[in-house]
Design a protein around this motif. Structure first.
Motif, short mmCIF file in Angstrom:
data_model
loop_
_atom_site.label_atom_id
_atom_site.label_comp_id
_atom_site.label_asym_id
_atom_site.label_seq_id
_atom_site.Cartn_x
_atom_site.Cartn_y
_atom_site.Cartn_z
N ILE A 154 0.82 -1.23 -0.10
CA ILE A 154 0.06 0.12 0.04
C ILE A 154 1.07 1.23 -0.07
O ILE A 154 1.92 1.49 1.05
CB ILE A 154 -1.03 -0.02 1.09
N LYS A 155 0.65 2.23 -1.11
CA LYS A 155 1.34 3.26 -0.90
C LYS A 155 0.51 4.42 -2.11
O LYS A 155 -0.36 3.93 -2.69
CB LYS A 155 2.83 3.22 -1.70
N ASP A 156 0.97 5.50 -2.10
CA ASP A 156 0.57 6.64 -2.90
C ASP A 156 0.11 6.06 -4.32
O ASP A 156 -0.57 6.39 -5.06
CB ASP A 156 0.74 7.87 -2.68
N SER A 222 1.34 10.54 6.45
CA SER A 222 2.42 11.58 6.28
C SER A 222 2.49 12.04 4.69
O SER A 222 2.71 13.11 4.53
CB SER A 222 3.90 11.03 6.95
N TYR A 223 2.60 11.14 3.89
CA TYR A 223 2.76 11.50 2.58
C TYR A 223 1.72 12.29 1.88
O TYR A 223 1.91 13.34 1.47
CB TYR A 223 3.04 10.48 1.69
N MET A 228 5.82 14.17 2.24
CA MET A 228 7.43 13.43 2.63
C MET A 228 6.99 12.37 3.66
O MET A 228 6.00 12.22 4.51
CB MET A 228 8.22 14.52 3.37
N SER A 229 8.08 11.42 3.85
CA SER A 229 8.02 10.61 4.78
C SER A 229 8.01 11.12 5.96
O SER A 229 8.68 11.98 6.18
CB SER A 229 9.52 9.43 4.48
N PRO A 230 7.54 10.39 7.09
CA PRO A 230 7.52 10.89 8.37
C PRO A 230 9.02 10.58 9.14
O PRO A 230 9.00 10.99 10.31
CB PRO A 230 6.46 9.87 9.22
#
Length: 293
Positions: A154-156, A222-223, A228-230
């Motif tokens: 799972i990611k953008d 966060s993204y 950005m990454s946390p």
């Protein structure tokens, strides 16, 4: 493509542009010859699918796990496969996904959430928009968990949105399925994207899919909210040191930060479950989110 596709597919669809590629295949847009409906089709390259990623279906026979899962799932925020074509080199489930319209705040046509975030003024979404997207993603992950399915990437870039920020989760190339009535297994091999990897995965420890999946939800938040990454470094991720870049004059709500912290708990035994995340107060009242920052 310079290749003879399945005759039935070739009669009905005209291939257009390539949208992207991955480890097992690539995605292209196609237009139905009569209805003029645009869809996205994933071509799964048979020779690139590892042995452990094949399953046997009573109706369709031997299939890549990804294709079988796309045929199984039935959720409004998850891509749905209605038919499968096969030839000598490829499997291609179809329609893989309706190509969404242009999000109203994007300056050019875009299909995945990563590109849409990049095109916004501050390269981030408002908290209201992020909450609306996260509520859909969390609901999809909760549904998959109850089916014994873990997406594991799972990611953008694996989230597609339309102009109203309605979400579809795509790309099940890293997914796995187990009997949901049995205890969940531990895995040794990592599937996914390093920037979203949980501490137990980074430390190369045996891990369970659900806690690792919940961690990715915190990184995704966060993204969406900061672009950005946390975690500035791997050590920050290992220790759960969250560092956020906020828009000047705009602070994230306490409930938002609390949910992110619960997802990004470095100890997987203390990390929030998907049920806790789904019921979190930050996600309440997220029925609509369209609008500029």
């Amino acid at each position: 493509m310079g290749y003879s596709l399945h005759p039935s597919f070739a009669r009905n669809y005209q291939l257009c542009d390539e949208l992207g590629s991955g480890g097992y295949g690539f995605v292209m847009t196609a237009v139905h010859q009569i209805e003029q409906v645009e869809v996205a089709v994933k071509f799964v390259i048979k020779d690139k699918v590892p042995k452990e990623a094949w399953v046997t279906d009573e109706v369709f026979g031997r299939l890549p796990m990804e294709v079988m899962l796309l045929m199984m799932v039935n959720h409004g925020n998850i891509v749905k496969c209605l038919d499968v074509y096969e030839d000598e080199l490829y499997f291609y489930p179809l329609p893989f996904l309706d190509v969404p319209s242009r999000p109203q705040y994007c300056r050019r046509p875009s299909h995945d959430l990563f590109e849409c975030i990049e095109q916004t003024k501050h390269k981030r979404l408002s908290e209201k928009q992020a909450r609306y997207i996260m509520s859909q993603v969390v609901d999809a992950v909760h549904y998959l968990k109850n089916q014994g399915i873990s997406h594991r990437d799972i990611k953008d870039e694996n989230l597609v949105v339309d102009r109203d920020l309605r979400v579809k989760l795509i790309d099940f190339g890293s997914a796995t399925i187990v009997d949901p009535s049995f205890p969940r297994p531990y895995y040794k091999l990592f599937f996914g994207t390093t920037a979203y990897a949980s501490p137990e995965i980074l430390q190369k420890k045996p891990y369970q899919a659900e806690p690792a999946e919940v961690w990715t939800l915190g990184v995704l938040m966060s993204y969406l909210l900061t672009g950005m990454s946390p975690f500035p470094s791997e050590n920050d991720a290992l220790e759960g040191r969250i560092v956020l870049s906020e828009v000047p004059g705009k602070r994230l709500s306490k409930s938002c930060l609390h949910m992110m912290a619960r997802c990004l708990e470095p100890d997987p035994t203390r990390r929030a479950t998907i049920e806790e995340v789904r019921e979190h107060r930050w996600l309440r009242g997220s029925e609509s989110a369209v609008g500029r920052h």
